[in-house]
Motif scaffolding. Sequence first.
Motif, PDB file in Angstrom:
ATOM      1  N   GLU A  79     -17.725 -18.321 -28.475  1.00 44.52           N
ATOM      2  CA  GLU A  79     -17.021 -19.001 -28.611  1.00 44.52           C
ATOM      3  C   GLU A  79     -17.050 -19.054 -29.952  1.00 44.52           C
ATOM      4  OE1 GLU A  79     -18.184 -24.149 -27.877  1.00 44.52           O
ATOM      5  OE2 GLU A  79     -18.953 -22.993 -30.044  1.00 44.52           O
ATOM      6  N   VAL A  80     -16.369 -19.483 -30.527  1.00 45.13           N
ATOM      7  CA  VAL A  80     -15.694 -18.591 -32.156  1.00 45.13           C
ATOM      8  C   VAL A  80     -15.878 -19.991 -32.929  1.00 45.13           C
ATOM      9  CG1 VAL A  80     -14.331 -17.817 -33.649  1.00 45.13           C
ATOM     10  CG2 VAL A  80     -14.331 -16.850 -31.618  1.00 45.13           C
ATOM     11  N   GLN A  81     -16.576 -20.503 -33.836  1.00 51.53           N
ATOM     12  CA  GLN A  81     -16.835 -21.591 -35.191  1.00 51.53           C
ATOM     13  C   GLN A  81     -16.583 -20.936 -36.179  1.00 51.53           C
ATOM     14  OE1 GLN A  81     -20.229 -23.493 -34.388  1.00 51.53           O
ATOM     15  NE2 GLN A  81     -19.818 -23.876 -32.238  1.00 51.53           N
ATOM     16  N   LEU A  82     -15.684 -21.976 -37.367  1.00 55.63           N
ATOM     17  CA  LEU A  82     -15.387 -22.244 -38.681  1.00 55.63           C
ATOM     18  C   LEU A  82     -16.582 -21.763 -38.664  1.00 55.63           C
ATOM     19  CD1 LEU A  82     -12.857 -23.745 -39.171  1.00 55.63           C
ATOM     20  CD2 LEU A  82     -12.925 -22.064 -39.700  1.00 55.63           C
ATOM     21  N   ALA A  83     -17.259 -21.010 -39.818  1.00 52.56           N
ATOM     22  CA  ALA A  83     -18.757 -21.235 -39.844  1.00 52.56           C
ATOM     23  C   ALA A  83     -18.658 -22.392 -41.032  1.00 52.56           C
ATOM     24  CB  ALA A  83     -19.046 -19.868 -41.245  1.00 52.56           C
ATOM     25  N   GLY A  84     -20.053 -22.726 -41.364  1.00 51.90           N
ATOM     26  CA  GLY A  84     -20.090 -24.372 -42.266  1.00 51.90           C
ATOM     27  C   GLY A  84     -19.803 -25.122 -41.947  1.00 51.90           C
ATOM     28  N   THR A  85     -19.143 -25.467 -40.625  1.00 48.28           N
ATOM     29  CA  THR A  85     -18.465 -26.679 -40.020  1.00 48.28           C
ATOM     30  C   THR A  85     -19.607 -26.888 -38.822  1.00 48.28           C
ATOM     31  OG1 THR A  85     -17.300 -25.847 -38.430  1.00 48.28           O
ATOM     32  CG2 THR A  85     -16.252 -25.960 -40.582  1.00 48.28           C
ATOM     33  N   SER A  86     -19.659 -28.260 -38.158  1.00 46.39           N
ATOM     34  CA  SER A  86     -20.383 -29.135 -37.253  1.00 46.39           C
ATOM     35  C   SER A  86     -19.566 -28.751 -36.032  1.00 46.39           C
ATOM     36  CB  SER A  86     -20.794 -29.755 -37.591  1.00 46.39           C
ATOM     37  OG  SER A  86     -21.639 -30.429 -39.030  1.00 46.39           O
ATOM     38  N   GLY A  87     -19.611 -27.415 -35.688  1.00 44.77           N
ATOM     39  CA  GLY A  87     -18.720 -26.784 -34.577  1.00 44.77           C
ATOM     40  C   GLY A  87     -17.480 -26.994 -34.108  1.00 44.77           C
ATOM     41  N   PRO A  99      -6.886 -15.951 -38.824  1.00 37.84           N
ATOM     42  CA  PRO A  99      -7.173 -15.482 -40.472  1.00 37.84           C
ATOM     43  C   PRO A  99      -7.801 -15.498 -40.808  1.00 37.84           C
ATOM     44  CG  PRO A  99      -6.356 -17.544 -39.010  1.00 37.84           C
ATOM     45  CD  PRO A  99      -7.364 -16.861 -38.163  1.00 37.84           C
ATOM     46  N   ASN A 100      -7.653 -14.870 -42.350  1.00 35.53           N
ATOM     47  CA  ASN A 100      -9.320 -14.964 -43.446  1.00 35.53           C
ATOM     48  C   ASN A 100      -9.707 -15.733 -43.564  1.00 35.53           C
ATOM     49  OD1 ASN A 100      -7.455 -12.660 -43.979  1.00 35.53           O
ATOM     50  ND2 ASN A 100      -7.141 -13.336 -46.245  1.00 35.53           N
ATOM     51  N   GLY A 101     -10.879 -15.900 -43.396  1.00 37.23           N
ATOM     52  CA  GLY A 101     -12.254 -17.091 -42.927  1.00 37.23           C
ATOM     53  C   GLY A 101     -13.989 -15.953 -42.814  1.00 37.23           C
ATOM     54  N   ARG A 102     -14.871 -16.902 -42.410  1.00 38.55           N
ATOM     55  CA  ARG A 102     -15.796 -17.215 -42.394  1.00 38.55           C
ATOM     56  C   ARG A 102     -15.981 -17.825 -40.984  1.00 38.55           C
ATOM     57  NH1 ARG A 102     -20.501 -16.291 -45.429  1.00 38.55           N
ATOM     58  NH2 ARG A 102     -21.170 -15.110 -44.044  1.00 38.55           N
ATOM     59  N   TYR A 103     -16.455 -16.829 -39.552  1.00 34.27           N
ATOM     60  CA  TYR A 103     -16.994 -17.450 -38.107  1.00 34.27           C
ATOM     61  C   TYR A 103     -17.752 -17.634 -37.409  1.00 34.27           C
ATOM     62  CZ  TYR A 103     -11.627 -16.998 -38.708  1.00 34.27           C
ATOM     63  OH  TYR A 103      -9.888 -17.479 -39.085  1.00 34.27           O
ATOM     64  N   LYS A 104     -18.548 -18.140 -37.092  1.00 34.77           N
ATOM     65  CA  LYS A 104     -19.632 -17.822 -36.329  1.00 34.77           C
ATOM     66  C   LYS A 104     -19.398 -17.785 -34.576  1.00 34.77           C
ATOM     67  CE  LYS A 104     -21.566 -21.805 -37.275  1.00 34.77           C
ATOM     68  NZ  LYS A 104     -21.770 -22.506 -37.186  1.00 34.77           N
ATOM     69  N   ILE A 105     -19.793 -16.402 -34.103  1.00 39.37           N
ATOM     70  CA  ILE A 105     -19.559 -15.891 -32.968  1.00 39.37           C
ATOM     71  C   ILE A 105     -20.859 -16.782 -31.893  1.00 39.37           C
ATOM     72  CG2 ILE A 105     -18.875 -14.057 -31.596  1.00 39.37           C
ATOM     73  CD1 ILE A 105     -17.359 -12.951 -33.947  1.00 39.37           C
ATOM     74  N   LEU A 106     -20.315 -18.068 -30.977  1.00 41.71           N
ATOM     75  CA  LEU A 106     -21.183 -18.104 -30.582  1.00 41.71           C
ATOM     76  C   LEU A 106     -21.160 -17.412 -28.471  1.00 41.71           C
ATOM     77  CD1 LEU A 106     -21.451 -21.036 -31.966  1.00 41.71           C
ATOM     78  CD2 LEU A 106     -22.913 -19.769 -32.435  1.00 41.71           C
ATOM     79  N   PRO A 107     -21.662 -16.249 -28.199  1.00 36.42           N
ATOM     80  CA  PRO A 107     -22.123 -16.162 -27.058  1.00 36.42           C
ATOM     81  C   PRO A 107     -22.938 -16.821 -26.113  1.00 36.42           C
ATOM     82  CG  PRO A 107     -23.384 -14.570 -28.190  1.00 36.42           C
ATOM     83  CD  PRO A 107     -23.139 -15.302 -29.278  1.00 36.42           C
ATOM     84  N   LEU A 111     -23.843 -13.818 -34.540  1.00 38.12           N
ATOM     85  CA  LEU A 111     -22.229 -12.564 -34.774  1.00 38.12           C
ATOM     86  C   LEU A 111     -22.092 -13.788 -35.937  1.00 38.12           C
ATOM     87  CD1 LEU A 111     -20.724 -11.274 -32.136  1.00 38.12           C
ATOM     88  CD2 LEU A 111     -23.986 -10.043 -33.356  1.00 38.12           C
ATOM     89  N   LEU A 112     -21.495 -13.201 -36.807  1.00 36.67           N
ATOM     90  CA  LEU A 112     -20.652 -13.574 -38.147  1.00 36.67           C
ATOM     91  C   LEU A 112     -19.747 -12.791 -38.657  1.00 36.67           C
ATOM     92  CD1 LEU A 112     -23.165 -14.827 -41.089  1.00 36.67           C
ATOM     93  CD2 LEU A 112     -22.179 -16.231 -39.546  1.00 36.67           C
ATOM     94  N   GLY A 113     -18.433 -13.265 -37.883  1.00 35.48           N
ATOM     95  CA  GLY A 113     -17.130 -12.134 -39.160  1.00 35.48           C
ATOM     96  C   GLY A 113     -16.817 -12.919 -40.272  1.00 35.48           C
ATOM     97  N   ASP A 114     -16.885 -11.953 -41.142  1.00 35.88           N
ATOM     98  CA  ASP A 114     -15.608 -12.382 -42.363  1.00 35.88           C
ATOM     99  C   ASP A 114     -14.696 -11.435 -43.048  1.00 35.88           C
ATOM    100  OD1 ASP A 114     -15.581 -12.878 -45.063  1.00 35.88           O
ATOM    101  OD2 ASP A 114     -16.976 -12.433 -45.633  1.00 35.88           O
ATOM    102  N   PHE A 115     -13.930 -12.306 -42.769  1.00 33.16           N
ATOM    103  CA  PHE A 115     -12.310 -12.073 -42.969  1.00 33.16           C
ATOM    104  C   PHE A 115     -11.938 -11.960 -43.886  1.00 33.16           C
ATOM    105  CE2 PHE A 115     -12.026 -12.946 -38.341  1.00 33.16           C
ATOM    106  CZ  PHE A 115     -12.963 -11.112 -37.511  1.00 33.16           C
ATOM    107  N   ASP A 116     -12.546 -11.768 -45.307  1.00 36.63           N
ATOM    108  CA  ASP A 116     -11.652 -12.268 -46.367  1.00 36.63           C
ATOM    109  C   ASP A 116     -11.379 -10.761 -47.119  1.00 36.63           C
ATOM    110  OD1 ASP A 116     -11.826 -15.149 -46.343  1.00 36.63           O
ATOM    111  OD2 ASP A 116     -14.313 -14.944 -47.035  1.00 36.63           O
TER     112      ASP A 116
END
Length: 86
Positions: A22-30, A61-69, A80-85
């Motif tokens: 599951e890929v979530q936007l970092a800093g959000t509630s899911g 797109p550019n942004g920060r993501y939480k990757i939740l296996p 895992l954190l993806g930082d595409f900035d």
Amino acid sequence: MHRYRNTIGDTKGQPISGVTVEVQLAGTSGQLPTIYSDDGVTSKANPFTNDGNGSFEFFAPNGRYKILPSKGGYTFETTLLGDFDE
């Protein structure tokens, strides 16, 4: 648009297949962002399941993501954190 790929494995380096990613936007509630299977043309299900080799990939797109296996019977210690900035 950036490509992210990784492999999920156990502590012995053996791949784990059938993991829900599951890929979530970092800093959000899911909040689940739109992700893609190619360079921004074809949307991809979120969450999705990795392949038989333990691998997965997506474009975002550019942004920060939480990757939740997740998978029953397994505990994944690292989010895992993806930082595409870049």
